[in-house]
Design a protein around this motif. Structure first.
Motif, PDB file in Angstrom:
ATOM      1  N   GLY A 197       0.773  -1.230   0.000  1.00  0.00           N
ATOM      2  CA  GLY A 197       0.000   0.000   0.000  1.00  0.00           C
ATOM      3  C   GLY A 197       0.811   1.291   0.000  1.00  0.00           C
ATOM      4  O   GLY A 197       0.351   2.303   0.527  1.00  0.00           O
ATOM      5  N   THR A 198       1.999   1.295  -0.644  1.00  0.00           N
ATOM      6  CA  THR A 198       2.722   2.576  -0.723  1.00  0.00           C
ATOM      7  C   THR A 198       1.984   3.549  -1.651  1.00  0.00           C
ATOM      8  O   THR A 198       1.997   4.760  -1.420  1.00  0.00           O
ATOM      9  N   ASN A 199       1.337   3.020  -2.687  1.00  0.00           N
ATOM     10  CA  ASN A 199       0.531   3.906  -3.545  1.00  0.00           C
ATOM     11  C   ASN A 199      -0.670   4.457  -2.774  1.00  0.00           C
ATOM     12  O   ASN A 199      -1.016   5.627  -2.909  1.00  0.00           O
ATOM     13  N   LEU A 200      -1.277   3.603  -1.958  1.00  0.00           N
ATOM     14  CA  LEU A 200      -2.367   4.067  -1.094  1.00  0.00           C
ATOM     15  C   LEU A 200      -1.854   5.198  -0.194  1.00  0.00           C
ATOM     16  O   LEU A 200      -2.519   6.225  -0.034  1.00  0.00           O
ATOM     17  N   ARG A 219      -2.204   0.871   7.184  1.00  0.00           N
ATOM     18  CA  ARG A 219      -2.034   2.293   6.827  1.00  0.00           C
ATOM     19  C   ARG A 219      -3.378   3.024   6.918  1.00  0.00           C
ATOM     20  O   ARG A 219      -3.461   4.129   7.447  1.00  0.00           O
ATOM     21  N   ALA A 220      -4.426   2.395   6.370  1.00  0.00           N
ATOM     22  CA  ALA A 220      -5.754   3.012   6.389  1.00  0.00           C
ATOM     23  C   ALA A 220      -6.222   3.192   7.833  1.00  0.00           C
ATOM     24  O   ALA A 220      -6.684   4.283   8.223  1.00  0.00           O
ATOM     25  N   GLU A 221      -6.082   2.152   8.616  1.00  0.00           N
ATOM     26  CA  GLU A 221      -6.510   2.174  10.020  1.00  0.00           C
ATOM     27  C   GLU A 221      -5.815   3.316  10.780  1.00  0.00           C
ATOM     28  O   GLU A 221      -6.452   4.064  11.513  1.00  0.00           O
ATOM     29  N   LYS A 222      -4.503   3.442  10.555  1.00  0.00           N
ATOM     30  CA  LYS A 222      -3.711   4.482  11.236  1.00  0.00           C
ATOM     31  C   LYS A 222      -4.242   5.876  10.936  1.00  0.00           C
ATOM     32  O   LYS A 222      -4.076   6.796  11.729  1.00  0.00           O
ATOM     33  N   HIS A 223      -4.822   6.030   9.755  1.00  0.00           N
ATOM     34  CA  HIS A 223      -5.339   7.348   9.362  1.00  0.00           C
ATOM     35  C   HIS A 223      -6.847   7.457   9.559  1.00  0.00           C
ATOM     36  O   HIS A 223      -7.479   8.384   9.047  1.00  0.00           O
ATOM     37  N   ASP A 228      -3.761  -9.908   5.208  1.00  0.00           N
ATOM     38  CA  ASP A 228      -2.453  -9.477   5.721  1.00  0.00           C
ATOM     39  C   ASP A 228      -1.862  -8.296   4.958  1.00  0.00           C
ATOM     40  O   ASP A 228      -0.689  -7.967   5.134  1.00  0.00           O
ATOM     41  N   ALA A 229      -2.647  -7.650   4.110  1.00  0.00           N
ATOM     42  CA  ALA A 229      -2.116  -6.520   3.336  1.00  0.00           C
ATOM     43  C   ALA A 229      -1.793  -5.358   4.285  1.00  0.00           C
ATOM     44  O   ALA A 229      -2.676  -4.888   5.016  1.00  0.00           O
ATOM     45  N   LEU A 242      -7.373   1.324  -8.317  1.00  0.00           N
ATOM     46  CA  LEU A 242      -6.738   0.024  -8.109  1.00  0.00           C
ATOM     47  C   LEU A 242      -5.261   0.311  -7.849  1.00  0.00           C
ATOM     48  O   LEU A 242      -4.522   0.699  -8.753  1.00  0.00           O
ATOM     49  N   ALA A 243      -4.859   0.181  -6.595  1.00  0.00           N
ATOM     50  CA  ALA A 243      -3.491   0.549  -6.207  1.00  0.00           C
ATOM     51  C   ALA A 243      -2.752  -0.721  -5.786  1.00  0.00           C
ATOM     52  O   ALA A 243      -2.642  -1.021  -4.607  1.00  0.00           O
TER      53      ALA A 243
END
Ligand code: GRF
Length: 222
Positions: free
Chosen positions: A14-17, A48-52, A42-43, A87-88
């Motif tokens: 998820g670096t693009n995310l 990352r999403a959760e953290k934000h 396990d992605a 689609l990332a």
């Protein structure tokens, strides 16, 4: 102009995310991420999403056909009133029905200069292995709309990187990843500002002076 609602689909790190999260939180893009969906539990992108504080979920594709999987996605996109889907690094094929319903509203980032090193079987490190093996001197990244086939939709933006003599698939992947983030954000910026127009296979900048639509959606060429 309304703030566009995005769904970001991922399968991995998820670096693009992250690039989209950064750009939206810094208001560089006229959009908010409504939901992040992964087909793998396990992605790291989900973390990352959760953290934000972004709504996120895993929809496992196990035991589901592409059509069944896409139906589940469609249900969520409708519920969340999604304008654009990104689609990332998402490694699943979407159904024709979903692609049709969201025509020119789903974009993908691919780590090569399409039409080179793309299509079935070209994903992840394999793309860079093939580029090195072939001996190309430049490679790059492409952001494109999704159509019913793999990596064949209209191209929004491309950028190149040099392939140096000492590059390996891994070093190339890292170089390409940097420009992926850049062109994904700049493509999304244009898309969410309603600056793009698809004419045949070409994605061009909507230019009100030459034609295109005005703020009320009226075609100036009429
Ligand atoms: C990127 O190279 C993307 O182009 C490809 O998969 C990789 C995903 O990277 N389709 P990340 O998950 O965004 O870090």
């Amino acid at each position: 102009m309304s703030v566009k609602k995005l769904a970001v689909l991922i399968s991995g790190g998820g670096t693009n995310l992250q690039a989209i999260i950064d750009a939206t939180s810094q208001k560089k893009i006229n959009a908010e991420i409504k939901i992040v969906i992964s087909n793998r539990e396990d992605a790291y992108g989900l973390v990352r999403a959760e953290k934000h504080g972004i709504k996120n979920m895993c929809i496992s594709s196990k035991n589901l056909t592409d059509e069944e999987y896409s139906e589940k996605l469609l249900e969520i996109f409708k519920k969340e009133e999604i304008d654009f889907v990104v689609l990332a690094g998402f490694l699943k094929i979407l159904s024709k029905d979903l692609v049709m319903q969201y025509k020119n509203r789903i974009i993908n980032i691919h780590p090569s200069l399409i039409p080179s090193f793309c299509g079935k079987g070209y994903y992840g490190i394999k793309v860079h292995e093939k580029a090195i093996e072939y001996g190309v001197k430049v490679t790059g990244a492409t952001v494109h709309f999704i159509d019913e086939n793999a990596d064949t939709g209209p191209i929004i933006e491309q950028r190149t990187v040099d392939v140096d003599d000492f590059d390996t698939p891994n070093t190339l992947q890292l170089k390409v990843l940097v420009i992926e983030h850049e062109i994904l954000v700049s493509s999304l910026k244009k898309l969410c500002n309603e600056e793009l127009e698809v004419v045949g296979r070409r994605v061009i900048k909507r230019d009100v002076k030459r034609g295109g639509k005005d703020e009320k959606g009226i075609d100036k060429r009429l």
